[in-house]
Scaffold this motif. Structure first.
Motif, PDB file in Angstrom:
ATOM      1  N   LEU A  15       0.820  -1.206   0.000  1.00  0.00           N
ATOM      2  CA  LEU A  15       0.000   0.000   0.000  1.00  0.00           C
ATOM      3  C   LEU A  15       0.856   1.259   0.000  1.00  0.00           C
ATOM      4  CD1 LEU A  15      -2.811  -0.979   2.534  1.00  0.00           C
ATOM      5  CD2 LEU A  15      -2.740  -1.262   0.058  1.00  0.00           C
ATOM      6  N   THR A  16       1.907   1.262   0.800  1.00  0.00           N
ATOM      7  CA  THR A  16       2.786   2.420   0.847  1.00  0.00           C
ATOM      8  C   THR A  16       3.499   2.613  -0.476  1.00  0.00           C
ATOM      9  OG1 THR A  16       3.130   2.081   3.212  1.00  0.00           O
ATOM     10  CG2 THR A  16       4.730   3.474   2.065  1.00  0.00           C
ATOM     11  N   MET A  17       3.909   1.511  -1.098  1.00  0.00           N
ATOM     12  CA  MET A  17       4.599   1.574  -2.382  1.00  0.00           C
ATOM     13  C   MET A  17       3.736   2.231  -3.447  1.00  0.00           C
ATOM     14  SD  MET A  17       6.230  -1.598  -4.499  1.00  0.00           S
ATOM     15  CE  MET A  17       7.141  -2.098  -3.065  1.00  0.00           C
ATOM     16  N   GLY A  18       2.431   1.969  -3.389  1.00  0.00           N
ATOM     17  CA  GLY A  18       1.542   2.484  -4.409  1.00  0.00           C
ATOM     18  C   GLY A  18       1.424   3.980  -4.415  1.00  0.00           C
ATOM     19  N   VAL A  19       1.664   4.620  -3.281  1.00  0.00           N
ATOM     20  CA  VAL A  19       1.489   6.062  -3.185  1.00  0.00           C
ATOM     21  C   VAL A  19       2.440   6.814  -4.080  1.00  0.00           C
ATOM     22  CG1 VAL A  19       1.625   8.024  -1.612  1.00  0.00           C
ATOM     23  CG2 VAL A  19       0.624   5.882  -0.829  1.00  0.00           C
ATOM     24  N   SER A  20       3.662   6.309  -4.246  1.00  0.00           N
ATOM     25  CA  SER A  20       4.651   7.037  -5.033  1.00  0.00           C
ATOM     26  C   SER A  20       4.341   7.063  -6.510  1.00  0.00           C
ATOM     27  CB  SER A  20       6.041   6.409  -4.815  1.00  0.00           C
ATOM     28  OG  SER A  20       6.051   5.095  -5.323  1.00  0.00           O
ATOM     29  N   GLU A 398       2.441  -2.510  -6.682  1.00  0.00           N
ATOM     30  CA  GLU A 398       3.797  -3.041  -6.855  1.00  0.00           C
ATOM     31  C   GLU A 398       4.164  -3.124  -8.329  1.00  0.00           C
ATOM     32  OE1 GLU A 398       6.477  -6.893  -5.429  1.00  0.00           O
ATOM     33  OE2 GLU A 398       4.470  -6.555  -4.580  1.00  0.00           O
ATOM     34  N   LEU A 399       3.201  -3.489  -9.170  1.00  0.00           N
ATOM     35  CA  LEU A 399       3.444  -3.557 -10.608  1.00  0.00           C
ATOM     36  C   LEU A 399       3.712  -2.169 -11.178  1.00  0.00           C
ATOM     37  CD1 LEU A 399       3.489  -5.210 -13.264  1.00  0.00           C
ATOM     38  CD2 LEU A 399       1.050  -4.688 -13.488  1.00  0.00           C
ATOM     39  N   TYR A 400       2.918  -1.178 -10.765  1.00  0.00           N
ATOM     40  CA  TYR A 400       3.110   0.181 -11.252  1.00  0.00           C
ATOM     41  C   TYR A 400       4.488   0.712 -10.851  1.00  0.00           C
ATOM     42  CZ  TYR A 400      -1.964   0.263 -12.042  1.00  0.00           C
ATOM     43  OH  TYR A 400      -3.242  -0.001 -12.465  1.00  0.00           O
ATOM     44  N   ASP A 401       4.900   0.394  -9.644  1.00  0.00           N
ATOM     45  CA  ASP A 401       6.210   0.852  -9.174  1.00  0.00           C
ATOM     46  C   ASP A 401       7.326   0.202  -9.986  1.00  0.00           C
ATOM     47  OD1 ASP A 401       7.652   2.391  -6.980  1.00  0.00           O
ATOM     48  OD2 ASP A 401       8.522   0.406  -6.692  1.00  0.00           O
ATOM     49  N   MET A 402       7.166  -1.073 -10.254  1.00  0.00           N
ATOM     50  CA  MET A 402       8.113  -1.822 -11.075  1.00  0.00           C
ATOM     51  C   MET A 402       8.193  -1.211 -12.477  1.00  0.00           C
ATOM     52  SD  MET A 402       7.598  -5.850 -11.998  1.00  0.00           S
ATOM     53  CE  MET A 402       7.192  -6.178 -10.278  1.00  0.00           C
TER      54      MET A 402
END
Length: 436
Positions: A15-20, A398-402
């Protein structure tokens, strides 16, 4: 219960990863404090809590609560605001759910739906929605955003699309004609080149091309015949030449000096640059309208038009928020009634007239455009029937961050787009295999 708690605790990193990476659906400027959920009975009335994250929408949400309480005198609703920035909203919601004290009704976006369904936090609203008029009065794509395995877990609240904004003062000084609603991508490039040739002040660029999926490259990827996720969510389309063609077009503009570098845009967002008078043109989601309109530096110098078409196709990407009900609510029936009421024409009209977001209900969408006599906001709803839904999967953040990290290498010139996408394909497909 153990399974639910374990799933909830596992969400924190994702969830935190998605914010960026998810700067959409009103996620950019929320601020404020949130009070903990209260008891479910107060002064003989049913007490409900409603969690939100955007300070700009607080007055509108309080107006909705006032209208609901007037019609339901035996119910009180407390609006609880927790900032989105830094993941605070989701972290607090997760912790509250783990402790069995989450808000009765809360804002939900598509990005977190799958994880929250798996965590057991979302009440099944299928029957309640079937008894309402939602399916007849809302875009099917927005209703289906929250359907998993045939069950509906949220009521559509609003949606956002994108438009091309421009600074008239910069265009006037350069002697270049303003953008129009019938522009193509080629016209956009030509307009940017004309501005550059006219000679812009130091630090001012014709346009910006950040690594932004929803507002920039997803739209051109889809219009180019490319794809991000297969229908079964098992395969990614990053290695498809059509997908890469819809991304390369923006890298080309950076290479031509028509946009700041990816490094510069990583430090200062395109929105901040546009608001600072450093961009002649910028793409922006409808959620940015209140901020642009409230910026004394630019508000009287700017206007907007439809996004340029790509390959003859009207491009846009649609996403939005929904109202979800906490499965563990002690007053789940009352909370469900509130969520359904928030989809009513009365509620959607109140939201639409506030001019902060586009109401999801079909007959209330035009109110967003009518809320301003300064800008033609109808450009945001001009082609919603053709807009592409945001591709999502389990643990999509996580996919979007990747994806963002891989494409940053191509935008910066560190790698070719083909090489970056080849590696991304391998990583993404392995991720998808683990998240079925």
């Amino acid at each position: 219960m153990k399974k639910r708690t374990k799933a909830l605790l596992a969400w924190a990193a994702v969830l935190t990863m998605g914010v960026s990476v998810l700067a959409s659906c009103g996620n950019k400027t929320a601020s404020g404090d949130s009070a903990p959920a209260g008891e479910n009975k107060a002064e003989g009335k049913t007490a409900l809590s409603l969690a939100i994250w955007d300070e700009k929408q607080r007055p509108m949400m309080e107006s909705l609560v006032e209208a609901y309480e007037k019609e339901h005198p035996d119910v009180t609703v407390e609006v609880q605001l927790t900032p989105y920035k830094g993941g605070e909203y989701w972290t607090k919601l997760e912790a509250a759910a783990t402790g069995g004290k989450a808000p009765d009704v809360f804002w939900l976006n598509v990005l977190h739906t799958d994880s929250y369904v798996d965590g057991g936090i979302l009440a099944d609203l299928t029957d309640a929605i079937a008894k309402s008029d939602i399916k007849d009065n809302f875009p099917e794509s927005l209703v289906n955003n929250y359907v998993r395995d045939g069950k509906n877990y949220a009521v559509p609240k609003d949606f956002d699309t994108n438009a091309l904004w421009y600074n008239k003062e910069i265009f006037d000084k350069a002697g270049v004609s303003y953008p129009t609603n019938d522009m193509t991508y080629e016209d956009l490039v030509a307009k940017a080149e004309e501005l550059k040739k006219a000679g812009l002040p130091d630090g001012v660029y014709p346009f910006a091309c950040p690594v932004d999926f929803q507002t920039w490259y997803y739209q051109t990827v889809f219009a180019n015949g490319g794809w991000i996720l297969s229908e079964d969510k098992k395969t990614s389309g990053y290695d498809d030449p059509k997908t890469q063609g819809g991304i390369q077009c923006w890298i080309d503009m950076i290479d031509k000096g028509l946009s700041p570098s990816s490094a510069a845009l990583s430090e200062t967002s395109s929105d901040a640059m546009f608001e600072g008078g450093q961009l002649a043109m910028n793409f922006a989601g409808s959620y940015m309208v209140p901020e642009y309109a409230g910026n004394d530096t630019i508000k009287d110098k700017i206007d907007c038009v439809e996004l340029p078409s790509f390959n003859g196709i009207e491009t846009n990407c649609i996403n939005g928020l929904g109202y979800a009900v906490y499965e563990g609510s002690k007053n789940k029936e009352a909370a469900t009634d509130l969520a359904i009421w928030l989809s009513s024409k009365e509620a959607m009209d109140i939201q639409g007239n506030a001019g902060v977001v586009i109401s999801a209900r079909n007959e209330s969408q035009e109110l967003f455009a009518k809320s301003s006599d300064k800008y033609d906001l109808s450009v945001y709803t001009a082609h919603t029937d053709k807009a592409y839904p945001l591709p999502v999967c389990k643990n999509a953040a996580e996919l979007y961050d990747m994806e963002s990290k891989a494409l940053q290498k191509a935008y910066s010139g560190e790698e070719s787009l083909a090489d970056a996408c080849k590696a991304l394909k391998v990583e993404a497909d392995a991720f998808l295999a683990k998240n079925q």
